[in-house]
Design a protein around this motif. Structure first.
Motif, PDB file in Angstrom:
ATOM      1  N   ALA A 103       0.899  -1.262  -0.091  1.00 20.86           N
ATOM      2  CA  ALA A 103      -0.113  -0.125  -0.156  1.00 20.86           C
ATOM      3  C   ALA A 103       0.975   1.316  -0.016  1.00 20.86           C
ATOM      4  O   ALA A 103       1.771   1.230   0.742  1.00 20.86           O
ATOM      5  CB  ALA A 103      -0.872  -0.048   1.188  1.00 20.86           C
ATOM      6  N   PRO A 104       0.670   2.415  -0.658  1.00 20.43           N
ATOM      7  CA  PRO A 104       1.541   3.682  -0.839  1.00 20.43           C
ATOM      8  C   PRO A 104       1.190   4.447   0.495  1.00 20.43           C
ATOM      9  O   PRO A 104       0.156   4.182   1.423  1.00 20.43           O
ATOM     10  CB  PRO A 104       0.872   4.455  -2.119  1.00 20.43           C
ATOM     11  CG  PRO A 104      -0.649   3.673  -2.270  1.00 20.43           C
ATOM     12  CD  PRO A 104      -0.531   2.261  -1.501  1.00 20.43           C
ATOM     13  N   GLU A 105       2.046   5.254   0.735  1.00 22.11           N
ATOM     14  CA  GLU A 105       1.975   6.216   1.791  1.00 22.11           C
ATOM     15  C   GLU A 105       0.616   6.826   1.666  1.00 22.11           C
ATOM     16  O   GLU A 105       0.395   7.527   0.653  1.00 22.11           O
ATOM     17  CB  GLU A 105       3.045   7.040   1.854  1.00 22.11           C
ATOM     18  CG  GLU A 105       2.907   8.098   3.273  1.00 22.11           C
ATOM     19  CD  GLU A 105       4.114   8.455   3.370  1.00 22.11           C
ATOM     20  OE1 GLU A 105       4.789   8.248   4.383  1.00 22.11           O
ATOM     21  OE2 GLU A 105       4.661   9.553   2.788  1.00 22.11           O
ATOM     22  N   GLY A 106      -0.146   6.860   2.760  1.00 17.38           N
ATOM     23  CA  GLY A 106      -1.249   7.723   2.960  1.00 17.38           C
ATOM     24  C   GLY A 106      -2.568   6.866   2.634  1.00 17.38           C
ATOM     25  O   GLY A 106      -3.762   7.476   2.480  1.00 17.38           O
ATOM     26  N   ALA A 107      -2.492   5.510   2.100  1.00 14.64           N
ATOM     27  CA  ALA A 107      -3.491   4.624   1.943  1.00 14.64           C
ATOM     28  C   ALA A 107      -4.102   4.619   3.106  1.00 14.64           C
ATOM     29  O   ALA A 107      -3.763   4.651   4.428  1.00 14.64           O
ATOM     30  CB  ALA A 107      -2.681   3.139   1.566  1.00 14.64           C
ATOM     31  N   VAL A 138      -1.721   4.153   6.313  1.00 11.63           N
ATOM     32  CA  VAL A 138      -0.422   3.626   6.323  1.00 11.63           C
ATOM     33  C   VAL A 138       0.628   4.913   5.958  1.00 11.63           C
ATOM     34  O   VAL A 138       0.433   5.661   5.154  1.00 11.63           O
ATOM     35  CB  VAL A 138      -0.135   2.722   5.102  1.00 11.63           C
ATOM     36  CG1 VAL A 138       1.159   2.318   4.811  1.00 11.63           C
ATOM     37  CG2 VAL A 138      -1.271   1.633   5.165  1.00 11.63           C
ATOM     38  N   LEU A 139       1.702   4.952   6.567  1.00  6.91           N
ATOM     39  CA  LEU A 139       2.674   5.876   6.654  1.00  6.91           C
ATOM     40  C   LEU A 139       4.226   5.284   6.259  1.00  6.91           C
ATOM     41  O   LEU A 139       4.380   4.297   6.826  1.00  6.91           O
ATOM     42  CB  LEU A 139       3.135   6.738   7.796  1.00  6.91           C
ATOM     43  CG  LEU A 139       1.723   7.473   8.325  1.00  6.91           C
ATOM     44  CD1 LEU A 139       2.065   8.119   9.584  1.00  6.91           C
ATOM     45  CD2 LEU A 139       1.365   8.375   7.486  1.00  6.91           C
ATOM     46  N   ARG A 140       4.931   5.918   5.346  1.00  8.07           N
ATOM     47  CA  ARG A 140       6.245   5.217   5.041  1.00  8.07           C
ATOM     48  C   ARG A 140       7.319   6.313   5.251  1.00  8.07           C
ATOM     49  O   ARG A 140       7.911   6.734   4.205  1.00  8.07           O
ATOM     50  CB  ARG A 140       6.254   4.566   3.568  1.00  8.07           C
ATOM     51  CG  ARG A 140       5.179   3.476   3.458  1.00  8.07           C
ATOM     52  CD  ARG A 140       5.401   2.677   2.150  1.00  8.07           C
ATOM     53  NE  ARG A 140       4.370   1.482   1.929  1.00  8.07           N
ATOM     54  CZ  ARG A 140       4.443   0.713   2.536  1.00  8.07           C
ATOM     55  NH1 ARG A 140       5.614   0.070   3.027  1.00  8.07           N
ATOM     56  NH2 ARG A 140       3.570  -0.539   2.238  1.00  8.07           N
TER      57      ARG A 140
END
Length: 325
Positions: A103-107, A138-140
């Motif tokens: 999942a991308p950041e911000g999902a 989700v944060l990365r």
């Protein structure tokens, strides 16, 4: 059967429908009708019951609309990919699975209801159908694992600022991340991280916001400690607007943090805090600590001045209600 009962009540536009009429229409017993009414109430419908008059529909839940949310969003990354569930065990679990799958950041994962929502220290969270916001993001971040507590405080600042702007309520932060109105909790935040080679692989930030809950939604033992935005403001709020405001504030502060570090965030946290300069007790794994919370350390720890004058850094624990709140 429940849908048919709902149609019968909805047709009367707030007027009573007798239990006898409903049971006759469905060809079932009055007890069966009552059981279906209870199921509807568990789904967020407010139905008034009268022994003499029957039942009437007072409130219908309004499911979240992703179209409405997308129209309100002003972010570049946050909440640009969303999975909306009617019911899950926990949005944290769903978001963790999505994060592991790339999942991308911000999902963002949102649920209308959680069956096993959890807060800090394994506590359960009251999350009735369609009345609050139960979500995980989700944060990365490209930061070391020891920076994770800073991101918890950042999330609290973003949520507090956005809710104060939207609701005009005097919302404050109790260390590390509980949001309070008039001394009662309206939101909780839980960040869970996965690391790889001492760096954060991803973080799942869970946020529970009690938006349109009524007094009847809370167990009696929580009424002195918990509340909702609608109870405090005396009006209902658009959940889509709450999410959109929060996501914009969060994304902006998150980008500021990645660029300039924790300093600016810590300053704002202290300005919004209800924990500072008051006698407090903090439950820690090593035992209880009592003293005065005097400020944040750059690491995100709270600085606690003990009765003997010593200043101790507390990185994790459960703070009791600050005196005077």
């Amino acid at each position: 059967m429940a849908n048919t009962i709902l149609e019968l009540l909805d047709q009367e536009q707030g007027q009573y429908v007798s239990g006898e009429a409903i049971s006759r229409t469905l060809n079932v017993s009055r007890t069966a009708v009552w059981k279906q009414i209870r199921k509807l109430e568990e789904q967020g419908y407010v139905i008034e019951a009268s022994r003499k008059l029957g039942y009437r529909l007072l409130y219908k839940p309004e499911p979240l609309s992703l179209d409405k949310l997308n129209d309100m969003l002003k972010t570049k990354r946050f909440a640009r990919e969303v999975r909306l569930f009617n019911e899950v065990d926990s949005t944290q679990n769903e978001a963790q699975r999505w994060a592991e799958a790339g999942a991308p950041e911000g999902a963002l994962v949102i649920a209308e209801q959680q069956l096993s929502g959890r807060g800090r220290m394994g506590r359960s969270w009251v999350s009735p159908y369609t009345k609050g916001i139960w979500m995980s993001t989700v944060l990365r971040p490209s930061t070391p694992i020891y920076c994770a507590p800073q991101l918890t405080l950042l999330t609290a600042v973003a949520l507090c600022r956005s809710l104060r702007r939207l609701t005009e309520l005097e919302i404050g932060i109790k260390w590390p991340n509980d949001l309070l109105v008039n001394g009662r909790k309206i939101s909780g935040i839980l960040l869970e991280s996965a690391a790889e080679d001492e760096r954060i692989k991803y973080i799942v930030a869970g946020t529970g916001i009690s938006v349109n809950l009524d007094l009847t939604d809370y167990p009696e033992e929580l009424l002195e400690r918990a509340t909702s935005l609608s109870i405090q403001a005396g009006r209902k709020f658009s959940r889509e607007a709450v999410i959109a405001e929060f996501m914009l504030e969060w994304e902006q502060l998150y980008d500021l943090y990645l660029k300039e570090g924790f300093g600016p965030i810590g300053t704002v946290w202290e300005a919004l805090s209800v924990s500072l300069h008051k006698p407090v007790t903090i439950q820690t794994p090593q035992g209880d600590l009592s003293g005065t919370a005097i400020g944040l350390h750059e690491s995100g720890a709270i600085q606690l001045q003990l009765d003997n004058g010593e200043v101790q850094l507390v990185f994790s624990g459960e703070m009791g209600q600050p005196k005077g709140q």
